[in-house]
Write a protein that holds these residues in place. Sequence first.
Motif, mmCIF file in Angstrom:
data_model
loop_
_atom_site.group_PDB
_atom_site.id
_atom_site.type_symbol
_atom_site.label_atom_id
_atom_site.label_comp_id
_atom_site.label_asym_id
_atom_site.label_seq_id
_atom_site.Cartn_x
_atom_site.Cartn_y
_atom_site.Cartn_z
ATOM 1 N N VAL A 53 0.819 -1.206 0.000
ATOM 2 C CA VAL A 53 0.000 0.000 0.000
ATOM 3 C C VAL A 53 0.854 1.258 0.000
ATOM 4 N N GLY A 54 2.119 1.121 0.397
ATOM 5 C CA GLY A 54 2.991 2.293 0.428
ATOM 6 C C GLY A 54 2.782 3.100 1.698
ATOM 7 N N SER A 60 -1.579 9.064 7.188
ATOM 8 C CA SER A 60 -2.750 9.793 7.672
ATOM 9 C C SER A 60 -2.882 9.672 9.187
ATOM 10 N N CYS A 61 -2.557 8.535 9.742
ATOM 11 C CA CYS A 61 -2.616 8.351 11.197
ATOM 12 C C CYS A 61 -1.248 8.499 11.852
ATOM 13 N N ASP A 66 5.943 9.325 9.962
ATOM 14 C CA ASP A 66 6.237 9.561 8.548
ATOM 15 C C ASP A 66 7.227 10.714 8.404
ATOM 16 N N ARG A 67 7.033 11.766 9.195
ATOM 17 C CA ARG A 67 7.918 12.931 9.140
ATOM 18 C C ARG A 67 9.337 12.532 9.584
ATOM 19 N N LEU A 68 9.420 11.756 10.663
ATOM 20 C CA LEU A 68 10.730 11.334 11.180
ATOM 21 C C LEU A 68 11.442 10.401 10.195
ATOM 22 N N TRP A 69 10.664 9.586 9.485
ATOM 23 C CA TRP A 69 11.245 8.604 8.564
ATOM 24 C C TRP A 69 11.835 9.272 7.327
ATOM 25 N N GLN A 70 11.182 10.361 6.863
ATOM 26 C CA GLN A 70 11.623 11.004 5.630
ATOM 27 C C GLN A 70 13.050 11.531 5.774
#
Length: 96
Positions: A53-54, A60-61, A66-70
């Motif tokens: 699904v990526g 969204s949750c 997600d921010r830390l991973w980027q």
Amino acid sequence: MGVALRLGLAGLILLAAGLLGTRYFLPEPEPPVPAKTASPAASDSATPEATVVGRVACASCHAEQDRLWQGSHHDLAMQEVTPETVLGDFNGTEFK
Ligand code: HEC
């Protein structure tokens, strides 16, 4: 010990050995055939195929994750191999 008793005992021993022997020399019984063999083509419509699904589906949750991973090493490790993304200088390098 009488002859009849000896013969009886010998017969019992032979019978027991024969019964035990069947465990080792008779072929294994066939495993039961499953009612429906699993195959991707004939998969049940109730169970959809698994797909990737990526990360957008998670962001969204899990916005903070997600921010830390980027830009993290885990993010960068899976980049497409291009002259810009490969940082090491492997020109002329030989593996010995
Ligand atoms: C609809 C909201 C939602 C979506 C979409 C979502 N999650 Fe979650 N996720 C949660 C909630 C709520 C928890 C439980 C958080 C807790 O217990 O503190 C959780 C927990 C987790 C945990 C366990 C975290 C921990 O510390 O144990 C992982 C790993 C995880 N999610 C990964 C994912 C991934 C990967 C995706 C995308 C494929 C995803 N999540 C999509 C809401 C969501």
